[in-house]
Design an enzyme around this catalytic site. Structure first.
Site, PDB file in Angstrom:
ATOM      1  N   CYS A   1       7.025   9.124  23.380  1.00  0.00           N
ATOM      2  CA  CYS A   1       7.761   9.265  24.634  1.00  0.00           C
ATOM      3  C   CYS A   1       8.891   8.256  24.741  1.00  0.00           C
ATOM      4  CB  CYS A   1       6.812   9.132  25.814  1.00  0.00           C
ATOM      5  SG  CYS A   1       5.417  10.278  25.713  1.00  0.00           S
TER       6      CYS A   1
ATOM      7  N   GLN B   1      -7.063   3.000   4.105  1.00  0.00           N
ATOM      8  CA  GLN B   1      -7.690   2.636   5.377  1.00  0.00           C
ATOM      9  C   GLN B   1      -9.160   2.285   5.209  1.00  0.00           C
ATOM     10  OE1 GLN B   1      -5.925   2.473   8.238  1.00  0.00           O
ATOM     11  NE2 GLN B   1      -4.138   3.032   7.011  1.00  0.00           N
TER      12      GLN B   1
ATOM     13  N   GLY C   1       0.823  -1.203   0.000  1.00  0.00           N
ATOM     14  CA  GLY C   1       0.000   0.000   0.000  1.00  0.00           C
ATOM     15  C   GLY C   1       0.861   1.259   0.000  1.00  0.00           C
ATOM     16  N   THR C   2       1.975   1.188   0.721  1.00  0.00           N
ATOM     17  CA  THR C   2       2.890   2.337   0.773  1.00  0.00           C
ATOM     18  C   THR C   2       3.423   2.660  -0.620  1.00  0.00           C
ATOM     19  OG1 THR C   2       3.539   1.798   3.025  1.00  0.00           O
ATOM     20  CG2 THR C   2       5.075   3.147   1.754  1.00  0.00           C
TER      21      THR C   2
END
Lengths: 83, 383
Positions: free
Chosen positions: B325, B182, B70-71
């Site tokens: 984080c 998506q 898909g990329t």
């Protein structure tokens, strides 16, 4: 980068090297050290602080004033204590 | 009962896809460009898969090319729509795109800009929705070649105003490049596009199959060196068993799509309401109504998202996060940033096809305690 973030901060919190969510935790712990209507600033090099400090201010009903830079170039995020 | 709640990142192969893949291994191994019997048998399988895919996507068979992911389909969709405008004399060099496109689109745009092209980024509102009028205004500026817009956002599920943008672009000569990676398998395929990219992962197909669809007459030319396969749009001999599996899986998923989407929609409604009610200081993100049926994202104040993922994983729940984080990702989600949302403490849930109501309920029972544990470790209680 906002050019004029309001009055000079009454408190500058050094969050260099502190990763998210620590900068907003530091801000939450210490915001009460400044009088209502005064400004607390966070110096933070973590990339998330740019978005998380304004989001924190919105969620906690304080006013986010914008971003400047500390003397060493570290991004500085200013918040006015509103309550 | 553990639950895999990261279907948008990958799903186990649909049983129909697996059966189709195994069957196609026997006849689909040869080069479909060869004229011998083995080549012709492979060609028949590939042609049938292409016909099936075209019907599923509302396209003509010769508009469909299979890519390696898909990329890659997104890269080719974006770069191909401006490839013919790369000459220095061609004034059409600008790609208009939203700030919340998939990183594959943004990376392709960056490559275009690095090669001397131009791009205009359109911001989004707090729900991650782009304003169709702002997109169209940018697309009317001189030099606009293409608008790249997702059908729905991959992190928060919000749908984009594709129909309005398509209507506004009609007759303008500006291509509409739609990222449907998506969406397909969860709702109706977008109707109006010049170029469309899809990803078999979004319908429980194999990871190594993407679809690049180019409308007849659309302004698109390959940004890659020339090749004979896939109408010259995607180089290399295609992996026919995987492609057959992708087409079969989409057929199977679309057969029950409406019923599954209704169930998913109700479960996500339930999750949105329960998270907001049971987790203190949380923001449930994205449009509550106009959204993907199977996906929701929320951000928890004073929470390290990666630590929360680790605790949930230890309890048997797989979710993903747009937080940064941990040392593994240095940049927070550009989607959350563009929305003005809290980027730390972020959790994305995307439901697999076979999710049980009980799994969702048990996850919802575990989540508040997991969030509290992270907050306690950070000393955030009472802040």
């Amino acid at each position: 980068m906002t050019p004029a973030p309001g009055p000079a901060p009454a408190l500058v919190i050094d969050c260099r090297g502190r990763r998210c969510p620590l900068p907003i935790l530091d801000l939450a712990r210490r915001i009460a050290e400044v009088p209502i209507g005064s400004v607390a600033a966070v110096d933070a090099d973590d990339a998330a602080a740019r978005y998380d400090v304004p989001a924190w201010a919105r969620m906690r009903s304080h006013a986010y004033l914008g971003e400047t830079a500390a003397p060493d170039g570290t991004p500085r995020y200013a918040v006015r204590r509103d309550h | 009962m553990p639950a895999y709640l990261d279907a948008a990142s990958g799903s186990p192969l649909h049983p129909v896809a697996l059966a189709a893949m195994n069957a196609a291994r026997d006849d689909g191994w040869a080069d479909p460009g060869r004229l011998h019997g083995a080549g012709r048998r492979a060609r028949l399988l590939l042609d049938a898969a292409r016909e099936s895919m075209a019907e599923s996507l509302g396209a003509r068979a010769d508009e469909i090319s299979f890519t390696g992911s898909g990329t890659q389909a997104l890269h080719l969709a974006v770069l191909g729509s401006v490839a013919s405008a790369r000459g220095p004399l061609d004034p059409r060099r600008t790609i208009v795109h939203s700030a919340v496109e998939h990183s594959a689109v943004l990376h392709a745009v960056a490559a275009h800009v690095a090669a001397g092209g131009h791009a205009v980024e359109i911001g989004v509102d707090s729900l991650a929705r782009v304003d169709a009028m702002a997109v169209l205004a940018a697309a009317q500026a001189p030099g606009a070649a293409a608008v790249a817009l997702q059908a729905a956002n991959h992190e928060v599920g919000t749908t984009q105003p594709l129909a309005s943008v398509a209507a506004g672009l009609e007759g303008s000569g500006v291509s509409l490049v739609v990222d449907a990676t998506q969406t397909i398998g969860h709702g109706a395929a977008p109707e109006h596009w010049s170029v469309l990219a899809a990803d078999a992962r979004s319908w429980s197909g194999p990871a190594g199959v993407g679809i690049l669809a180019v409308r007849s007459g659309a302004r698109w030319s390959s940004p890659l060196p020339g090749d004979d396969y896939e109408y010259g749009r995607s180089p290399g001999v295609p992996d026919i068993p995987q492609i057959v599996a992708a087409a079969a899986s989409l057929r199977a998923v679309q057969a029950t799509q409406d019923a599954v989407a209704r169930r998913h929609r109700a479960l996500i409604d339930r999750i949105r309401a329960a998270v907001a009610a049971t987790v203190p200081d949380v923001e449930v993100l994205g449009d509550p109504l106009d959204r993907l049926p199977h996906l929701v994202t929320f951000s928890c104040l004073y929470v390290d998202g990666e630590e929360l993922l680790r605790i949930l994983d230890a309890r048997g729940y797989a979710v993903s996060s747009g937080s940064s984080c941990a040392a593994s990702t240095l940049v927070p989600s550009h989607v959350l940033a563009a929305m003005g949302a809290l980027t730390s403490g972020n959790v994305r849930i995307s439901l697999p096809l076979d999710i049980a109501d009980e799994q969702v309920e048990e996850f919802l029972a575990v989540l508040p305690g997991a969030v509290a544990t992270v907050r306690q470790a950070l000393g955030a209680a009472g802040l």
